[in-house]
Design a protein around this motif. Structure first.
Motif, PDB file in Angstrom:
ATOM      1  N   PHE A  30     -50.104 -59.247  48.793  1.00 50.12           N
ATOM      2  CA  PHE A  30     -49.934 -59.094  47.354  1.00 50.12           C
ATOM      3  C   PHE A  30     -51.015 -58.185  46.772  1.00 50.12           C
ATOM      4  CE2 PHE A  30     -50.930 -60.531  43.004  1.00 50.12           C
ATOM      5  CZ  PHE A  30     -49.773 -60.065  42.388  1.00 50.12           C
ATOM      6  N   LEU A  31     -52.264 -58.350  47.216  1.00 44.92           N
ATOM      7  CA  LEU A  31     -53.350 -57.505  46.714  1.00 44.92           C
ATOM      8  C   LEU A  31     -53.119 -56.042  47.098  1.00 44.92           C
ATOM      9  CD1 LEU A  31     -56.444 -59.784  47.411  1.00 44.92           C
ATOM     10  CD2 LEU A  31     -55.052 -59.608  45.336  1.00 44.92           C
ATOM     11  N   ASN A  32     -52.598 -55.808  48.282  1.00 47.71           N
ATOM     12  CA  ASN A  32     -52.252 -54.452  48.701  1.00 47.71           C
ATOM     13  C   ASN A  32     -51.152 -53.882  47.797  1.00 47.71           C
ATOM     14  OD1 ASN A  32     -52.495 -52.230  50.601  1.00 47.71           O
ATOM     15  ND2 ASN A  32     -50.451 -52.827  51.282  1.00 47.71           N
ATOM     16  N   TYR A  33     -50.178 -54.711  47.462  1.00 45.86           N
ATOM     17  CA  TYR A  33     -49.097 -54.311  46.549  1.00 45.86           C
ATOM     18  C   TYR A  33     -49.661 -53.922  45.187  1.00 45.86           C
ATOM     19  CZ  TYR A  33     -45.432 -55.289  43.090  1.00 45.86           C
ATOM     20  OH  TYR A  33     -44.583 -55.225  42.008  1.00 45.86           O
ATOM     21  N   LEU A  34     -50.681 -54.663  44.708  1.00 45.30           N
ATOM     22  CA  LEU A  34     -51.256 -54.378  43.389  1.00 45.30           C
ATOM     23  C   LEU A  34     -51.911 -53.002  43.314  1.00 45.30           C
ATOM     24  CD1 LEU A  34     -52.916 -57.723  42.230  1.00 45.30           C
ATOM     25  CD2 LEU A  34     -50.915 -56.576  41.251  1.00 45.30           C
TER      26      LEU A  34
END
Length: 87
Positions: A30-34
């Motif tokens: 999710f952090l990579n997606y952000l």
């Protein structure tokens, strides 16, 4: 393409490191997606500080990730990762 960087507070980093590997991977994904989607508002929004800054909150597995985007600095700041008391 948006080129934001994601930063975690020390508290969030310590919690992340203590979680089971599968949960860590889900949160890290999710952090990579952000990084390329910093306008994502998560599952809901909360106001948590004296500056009336809006924090987005995303539920991942049994945890809540609280973050806000600093668009001027092209950063997403993760302030906390906590156990979802309703999960």
């Amino acid at each position: 393409m948006l080129d934001y960087h994601v930063f975690l507070s020390l508290e969030a980093t310590l919690v992340l490191r203590s979680l089971p590997k599968q949960t860590q991977y889900a949160i890290l994904a999710f952090l990579n997606y952000l990084e390329s989607n910093p306008f994502d508002e998560g599952d809901f929004i909360s106001i948590e500080d004296p500056k009336d800054r809006e924090y987005c909150i995303k539920g991942i597995k049994k945890y809540l990730v609280s973050y806000h985007a600093d668009h001027a600095g092209k950063e997403v700041k993760v302030t906390s990762i906590s156990k979802n008391k309703k999960a």
